[in-house]
Design an enzyme around this catalytic site. Structure first.
Site, PDB file in Angstrom:
ATOM      1  N   LYS A  81      33.299  50.130  53.336  1.00 22.07           N
ATOM      2  CA  LYS A  81      33.182  50.096  54.795  1.00 22.07           C
ATOM      3  C   LYS A  81      34.018  51.185  55.465  1.00 22.07           C
ATOM      4  O   LYS A  81      33.546  51.883  56.363  1.00 22.07           O
ATOM      5  CB  LYS A  81      33.567  48.704  55.310  1.00 22.07           C
ATOM      6  CG  LYS A  81      32.661  47.586  54.791  1.00 22.07           C
ATOM      7  CD  LYS A  81      32.914  46.271  55.492  1.00 22.07           C
ATOM      8  CE  LYS A  81      34.243  45.637  55.134  1.00 22.07           C
ATOM      9  NZ  LYS A  81      34.318  45.246  53.696  1.00 22.07           N
ATOM     10  N   THR A  82      35.249  51.339  55.030  1.00 19.25           N
ATOM     11  CA  THR A  82      36.094  52.389  55.605  1.00 19.25           C
ATOM     12  C   THR A  82      35.536  53.765  55.266  1.00 19.25           C
ATOM     13  O   THR A  82      35.519  54.678  56.105  1.00 19.25           O
ATOM     14  CB  THR A  82      37.534  52.267  55.089  1.00 19.25           C
ATOM     15  OG1 THR A  82      38.078  51.022  55.512  1.00 19.25           O
ATOM     16  CG2 THR A  82      38.402  53.391  55.625  1.00 19.25           C
ATOM     17  N   ASP A 126      38.973  47.953  61.864  1.00 19.72           N
ATOM     18  CA  ASP A 126      38.905  47.170  60.630  1.00 19.72           C
ATOM     19  C   ASP A 126      39.244  45.716  60.912  1.00 19.72           C
ATOM     20  O   ASP A 126      40.039  45.411  61.803  1.00 19.72           O
ATOM     21  CB  ASP A 126      39.900  47.771  59.625  1.00 19.72           C
ATOM     22  CG  ASP A 126      39.660  47.272  58.215  1.00 19.72           C
ATOM     23  OD1 ASP A 126      38.592  46.692  57.963  1.00 19.72           O
ATOM     24  OD2 ASP A 126      40.541  47.479  57.362  1.00 19.72           O
ATOM     25  N   THR A 175      35.092  41.341  56.843  1.00 19.99           N
ATOM     26  CA  THR A 175      34.787  40.607  55.617  1.00 19.99           C
ATOM     27  C   THR A 175      34.289  39.201  55.933  1.00 19.99           C
ATOM     28  O   THR A 175      33.905  38.471  55.023  1.00 19.99           O
ATOM     29  CB  THR A 175      36.052  40.505  54.739  1.00 19.99           C
ATOM     30  OG1 THR A 175      37.103  39.894  55.492  1.00 19.99           O
ATOM     31  CG2 THR A 175      36.501  41.879  54.280  1.00 19.99           C
ATOM     32  N   ARG A 234      36.216  49.852  44.271  1.00 23.85           N
ATOM     33  CA  ARG A 234      37.678  49.960  44.288  1.00 23.85           C
ATOM     34  C   ARG A 234      38.281  49.458  42.989  1.00 23.85           C
ATOM     35  O   ARG A 234      39.225  50.043  42.442  1.00 23.85           O
ATOM     36  CB  ARG A 234      38.262  49.178  45.468  1.00 23.85           C
ATOM     37  CG  ARG A 234      39.799  49.153  45.478  1.00 23.85           C
ATOM     38  CD  ARG A 234      40.350  48.414  46.668  1.00 23.85           C
ATOM     39  NE  ARG A 234      40.083  49.166  47.887  1.00 23.85           N
ATOM     40  CZ  ARG A 234      39.893  48.606  49.081  1.00 23.85           C
ATOM     41  NH1 ARG A 234      39.904  47.292  49.195  1.00 23.85           N
ATOM     42  NH2 ARG A 234      39.693  49.347  50.144  1.00 23.85           N
TER      43      ARG A 234
END
Length: 360
Positions: A81-82, A126, A175, A234
């Site tokens: 997302k980032t 965020d 999230t 990640r």
């Protein structure tokens, strides 16, 4: 390589700080991610549907000479997302400002950020669902009309001063999309949901990261790491770095499947991506309680962890993998859990008891 936000509500910070397969990012992760993030949609791996839709939105905005619609990205931590928010700014040739919901506790905090935006700038927010309610209500008007009302003074003498804002693009990441109020969700022109990655996509991520890190890795090793990465780029990146450390010390730096498997065994990450905590929960459920059902608090005591740690850290992945089920009577192990741990159920499949819940 694609990564995501630096905070997560789905995992307890204390419990995940030392988890190799935790999806939240620590300082080391953030430093590596900054160097390895893709810079354009063409470099971004995975999320084909979201990427295609977003590409159309951005190209259409550029053709009109307008700012892009506000974008909402939802999904589990670590999925990109980032990274996508930064790509949106790059594709629009616009600067980006990054903040988070927890950092905006008052409407004045948001007003200060909005009033300093440049025309066309991308504001990445965020964990947007954790923003305070007064700030959230101010954001409604800012997104729709590009203006905010700043309240000066208190009580009967308070005055609302309208403040015009330059057109900007808000990219919100969450999230927990279900926690966003409908009025806020409806103001986003584009909503994209990030899915977990397939192993083949993670293999591409691993090869790209290995190239940028100047690592030698064969295809079988990339597949081995991808299979243990829980569908999350990640985590794949973090496992690759730990395998790199092992290979540099024990295998002359070259990463094969055997080297990757042994290295991840040292770090207690098994073939399905389960770590020590995950296996402890399953072993307690199977060996102490015969596969369940058992209450969450009882299971947590048996594991020696807090109730929240078991529920928020271990269970989501175990449920997603089909190894554990949440039922009204308590937690229940599935037949796949017995198989994975190499244990034999105390009763035949389909006999009266827990196994009968799953057919056969």
């Amino acid at each position: 390589m694609n990564w995501d936000d630096t905070s997560s509500e789905t995992e307890a910070p204390d419990a995940t700080a030392e988890r190799l397969v935790g999806a939240s990012a620590d300082g080391e992760d953030q430093a590596v991610e900054a160097a390895l993030r893709p810079k354009s949609l063409g470099e971004f791996v995975g999320q084909e549907r979201v990427r295609e839709q977003l590409d159309l939105v951005l190209k259409a905005a550029l053709a009109r000479g307008a700012t892009a619609d506000h974008v909402l990205l939802s999904g589990a931590p670590g999925l990109g997302k980032t990274t996508l928010s930064m790509i949106i700014a790059a594709e629009m040739n616009a600067p980006i400002r990054i903040t988070s919901g927890p950092a905006i506790q008052h409407a004045g905090d948001l007003a200060a950020i909005l009033s300093s935006l440049q025309e066309g700038e991308v504001l990445f927010l965020d964990e947007i669902h954790r923003m305070s309610r007064p700030a959230e209500e101010m954001l409604y008007m800012a997104m729709e009309d590009f203006r905010v009302d700043v309240i000066v003074g208190k009580g009967p003498g308070a005055t609302a001063i309208p403040l015009e804002l330059p057109p900007f693009t808000l990219v919100g990441a969450t999230t927990r999309a279900g926690l966003l109020p409908p009025p806020l969700r409806d103001r986003f022109g584009f909503t994209g949901h990030m899915e977990f990655y397939e192993s083949a996509e993670l293999e591409r991520v691993i090869h790209r990261s290995a190239q940028l890190l100047d690592l030698e890795i064969d295809a079988d090793a990339a597949a081995e790491i991808a299979g243990r990465s829980r569908g999350t780029p990640r985590i794949a990146n973090r496992l690759l770095r730990r395998v790199r450390d092992y290979a540099q010390v024990k295998a002359d730096g070259y990463i094969t499947r055997e080297v990757a498997a042994v290295a991840l065994g040292v770090y207690e990450v098994d073939a399905r991506g389960l770590d020590r905590l995950d296996r402890a929960v399953l072993q307690a459920l199977l060996k102490l309680f015969g596969g369940g059902p058992v209450g969450l608090s009882t299971l947590a005591v048996a594991v020696g962890e807090e109730r929240e740690t078991v529920e928020e850290v271990a269970e989501p992945f175990l449920v997603r993998e089909g190894l554990l089920a949440r039922t009204p009577r308590g937690r229940v192990a599935t037949p796949a859990a017995w198989t994975h741990l190499g244990l034999v159920p105390p009763y035949p499949q389909g006999a009266s008891g827990q196994a009968g819940l799953f057919g056969a």
